[in-house]
Write an enzyme that holds these catalytic residues in place. Structure first.
Site, PDB file in Angstrom:
ATOM      1  N   ASP A  87       0.841  -1.198   0.000  1.00  0.00           N
ATOM      2  CA  ASP A  87       0.000   0.000   0.000  1.00  0.00           C
ATOM      3  C   ASP A  87       0.881   1.256   0.000  1.00  0.00           C
ATOM      4  OD1 ASP A  87      -2.370   1.385  -0.039  1.00  0.00           O
ATOM      5  OD2 ASP A  87      -2.867   1.032   2.065  1.00  0.00           O
ATOM      6  N   GLU A 132       2.858   4.840  -4.266  1.00  0.00           N
ATOM      7  CA  GLU A 132       3.073   5.816  -5.345  1.00  0.00           C
ATOM      8  C   GLU A 132       4.517   6.332  -5.395  1.00  0.00           C
ATOM      9  OE1 GLU A 132      -0.886   5.139  -4.305  1.00  0.00           O
ATOM     10  OE2 GLU A 132       0.589   6.094  -3.014  1.00  0.00           O
ATOM     11  N   ASP A 156      -8.695   4.539  -3.051  1.00  0.00           N
ATOM     12  CA  ASP A 156      -9.654   4.863  -1.992  1.00  0.00           C
ATOM     13  C   ASP A 156     -10.869   5.590  -2.545  1.00  0.00           C
ATOM     14  OD1 ASP A 156      -7.868   3.717  -0.243  1.00  0.00           O
ATOM     15  OD2 ASP A 156      -7.000   5.621   0.397  1.00  0.00           O
TER      16      ASP A 156
END
Length: 812
Positions: free
Chosen positions: A402, A405, A475
């Site tokens: 997670d 990026e 999300d």
């Protein structure tokens, strides 16, 4: 004449670039294996064919640092090339693609046959000492797809897209920048243009100049790749052949997941699994979010070890889950907080990315004061993998990466690339997630060679699919607005090799009260989505088992259907691993000249057989479906539908529009509670007959569902189905090919269901043996062959034992 005029325009533009000091001029050339290497007055330019329809153009000006390729797989297959030398140009040609190279000023044009695909109109531009840029000509009619996760509509022409992977928390119906950007496009002219660069940048798709595609990046590799194909599936196949195929996932990947933010204790995790079992709802995996290593959201990231107060016996829990057919997936992040238990260990191992002062770079973000693991640095990768290795050895079934990026990535961060020294954060920002997935994938292959990796990641780059990356759409807001763009997001990513892109079913972020209708609609859509994973913030339970009997009863048949379709869905996974064709496919795959289908963002194809149109608005009793030309059938009631227009289909809360294309084969099995119980020994094969389809074919792939490289080892079976309508007869040919594997049925008790049979058959033969029709279904004794006709449903049922390598069925 038109071609000559285009060349004059290109030459004029290049002359203008020359006046600005940007043009490059040919001096000499040489051929080396698959590539043509040009020496110019600014350095070197290589044209390397990675496939006969894929060419990489790599500008290597003197004095500029070049980073490794991200897109191309580490292989150099032999490609037959011819080179023509002319006074003003060189012509480099493979069997599928031709490059015309103007010598002075240097210019490149790419042809498929006699069709000009695209043209590099200015060569490598260097606006300053750090930036690089390219410009390409666009024709008025072409549509452009790509750029990664955006909510902009299917055709991205006219948009300027930031190339910087960035979280967009709580997005809904519009987003220009999200978690997973891709520096490339696919054109309706049947080419792909991909920039082999993981730096922060920008992709201008005719926004600033309507006829120009422009790319710019803050350093990185100054290379691009052109892919040609006769149609979109061929484009994808050619691209993934060069960039690497997605490996075949374990069969359990296609099952149901229990997931939330997050399970706080071992007792809670066990209770959730038990709840699914008590209610007889199928389950294959549980995803444990960040509470496994700390009791609070903040302050513990980087511990990456079980909090034994909350999870006192993790190995026993993992073993118990595994015995029940449940895989445990753990979240991990690339951040190590200075307050975590591993901070000093990470520093001592050289695992933390450095700052400009040469010390571990620390900064504040939501979870605390932190450093970032330098996944590009071998020592850091080794340290990080060591943690994963220990967890997988304990019995963890999959890895979730997670915030990759990375969510926070200070520009002054320095990364260490082997043999290259330091590079800045912006030079490798979009490559971070890919390198993270790569280190996990390589670790699996080295230390757990008998396991198929499961690697769920939020961000990556072009080419990341070869590391088994399972991405999701981030999300998303828990709202109708959040549901609406999910098809668009999945279709766009699927075109570029990411076949397992999926959404947090039910929506993740926000939502003050539970909206049962929204939840049901999202989970209905999920049945025809690559990964079935409801996931959300915990104030509203994402798992169906915690909702009302009405919700559970509505969703139960859908969850069962997901498991009944395992033979079909696993075959889609096999096809994706071989050709790159996505599981979710745009409608224009059926008619590439139809611009309306190219724009479609709601209806889509699930494999070759299904057309699915998720309901994304509340309170509706009918729903529009863009039905391509041809004959289709309602999957639930069998109604025959003529395509070629938008059709409004009636819906209830229990249904969404799901159609089946005439001529389709759909293999199915009985509902099961876990994929560990899967067997195709009793197989139902549905065929949707129609006189408009004179011949049809289908296939089913099967292996043991777990062995890596089962195809290379010959440990699989491929079932082929063929049908022909001839002189009022329906002829079926069923074939079995392949080797042996654990659980392979020696024979299958096959039920062939022929839909749209308008009259009772006169005669049925199986391998020349006459099969009498009985009045109604009877108990099926092993080895018995019988048939019956359901007049009301217009179906023929034929039960037989399929043992031979080849079987022939005739229905008159």
């Amino acid at each position: 004449m038109q071609r000559y005029f285009q060349w004059l325009v290109c030459s004029a533009l290049l002359f203008a670039s020359l006046l600005l000091g940007a043009a490059e001029h040919y001096q000499s050339h040489r051929v080396n294996d698959n590539q043509l290497i040009l020496t110019t007055d600014r350095g070197q330019v290589s044209l390397r064919f990675q496939h006969d329809a894929v060419v990489e153009v790599w500008y290597q000006p003197e004095g500029r640092q070049q980073l490794p390729s991200l897109i191309l797989a580490d292989k150099t297959p032999a490609v037959a090339l011819t080179l023509q030398q002319q006074p003003e140009q060189l012509i480099l040609q493979s069997a599928r693609l031709r490059v015309e190279i103007q010598k002075s000023p240097l210019a490149l044009r790419f042809y498929q046959g006699e069709q000009l695909l695209t043209e590099d109109i200015a060569g490598l531009l260097q606006p300053d000492t750090t930036k690089i840029a390219f410009k390409f000509r666009l024709t008025p009619e072409e549509m452009l797809f790509g750029g990664g996760q955006r909510v902009l509509g299917m055709d991205r022409r006219g948009h300027k897209l930031p190339l910087y992977n960035k979280a967009h928390y709580g997005y809904s119906t519009e987003s220009n920048q999200m978690y997973f950007s891709l520096a490339g496009v696919m054109s309706s002219k049947n080419y792909m243009l991909l920039f082999d660069n993981g730096a922060s940048g920008e992709l201008d798709l005719g926004h600033s100049q309507a006829d120009t595609l422009a790319f710019q990046a803050e350093g990185g590799r100054s290379a691009y790749i052109v892919v040609a194909g006769q149609n979109t599936p061929e484009l994808i196949a050619n691209y993934t052949a060069a960039s690497g195929q997605a490996p075949l996932p374990a069969r359990w990947t296609l099952g149901n997941y229990a997931s939330r933010f997050g399970y706080r204790t071992e007792a809670e995790a066990r209770a959730v699994v038990q709840k699914f079992r008590e209610l007889n709802l199928p389950l294959d995996a549980i995803v444990i979010d960040l509470y496994w290593f700390g009791k609070d959201i903040q302050g513990h990231m980087g511990n990456l070890a079980w909090d034994t107060q909350a999870f006192p016996e993790p190995e026993h829990m993992l073993a118990d889950f595994a015995a029940d057919g449940i895989k445990t997936i753990l979240v991990t992040e690339p951040f190590v907080l200075t307050s975590s238990k591993r901070w000093q260990q990470a520093v001592d191992a050289g695992a933390i990315a450095l700052g400009p002062d040469g010390k571990p770079n620390t900064f504040d973000f939501y979870f605390g004061n932190t450093g970032l693991i330098d996944v590009f640095k071998p020592e850091a990768s080794s340290w990080f993998w060591g943690i994963y290795r220990d967890l997988l050895a304990q019995g963890v079934g999959g890895i979730w990466g997670d915030l990759g990026e990375p969510e926070v990535h200070p520009a002054d961060t320095q990364h260490q690339l082997p043999g290259m020294g330091s590079v800045t954060a912006n030079e490798v920002h979009n490559a971070y997630g890919q390198r993270w997935a790569e280190l996990v994938y390589q670790g699996y292959r080295q230390d757990f060679p008998e396991q198929r990796p499961f690697i769920m990641m939020r961000a990556g780059n072009l080419g990341s699919q070869r590391y088994g990356m399972v991405p999701w759409t981030g999300d998303v807001e828990r709202s109708w607005g959040g549901l609406k763009p999910q098809v668009e997001l999945a279709l766009q990513m699927g075109l570029f090799g990411f076949g397992y892109i999926h959404s947090d079913l039910g929506g993740f972020a926000g939502g003050e009260q539970f909206d049962a209708e929204l939840y049901i609609r999202w989970l209905q859509y999920g049945v025809f989505q690559p990964v079935y994973r409801p996931h959300a913030q915990e104030h509203i339970a994402p798992e169906p088992v915690f909702h009302s009997d009405e919700v559970i009863d509505t969703l139960r048949p859908w969850l069962n259907l997901r498991y009944q379709l395992l033979p079909y869905n696993y075959t889609l996974a096999y096809q994706h691993s071989q050709t790159g064709i996505p599981l979710m496919r745009p409608l224009f795959f059926l008619d590439e000249q139809n611009s309306q289908l190219r724009q479609e963002t709601n209806s889509y194809l699930w494999g070759e057989a299904f057309l699915v149109a998720p309901v994304t608005e509340p309170g509706v009793t009918e729903w529009p479906v863009n039905v391509p030309t041809g004959v289709w059938f309602d999957f639930f009631n069998g109604e025959r539908i003529i395509g070629g227009e938008v059709v409004k289909r009636p819906v209830t809360l229990e249904t969404i529009p799901v159609l089946v294309k005439a001529g389709s084969f759909i293999p199915m099995t009985a509902p099961i509670q876990r994929t560990a119980d899967y067997s195709s020994q009793a197989l139902t094969l549905h065929y949707y007959a129609d006189t408009s389809v004179s011949s049809a074919k289908g296939q089913m792939f099967e292996d043991d569902g777990v062995t890596p490289d089962s195809l290379a080892k010959g440990q699989y079976e491929l079932l082929s189905f063929n049908a022909e309508h001839s002189n009022e007869k329906l002829l079926f040919s069923l074939q079995r090919q392949g080797g042996d594997y654990q659980g392979k049925p020696a024979q299958r008790e096959l039920t062939l269901v022929v839909h749209n049979q308008r009259g009772k058959p006169d005669k049925i033969y199986v391998d020349g043996q006459f099969i009498p029709l009985v009045a109604q279904p009877q108990r099926f004794a092993k080895g018995q062959q019988l048939a019956w006709y359901d007049k009301a449903a217009k179906k023929v049922y034929l039960k037989l034992t399929w043992q031979a390598e080849l079987s022939q069925i005739v229905i008159k």
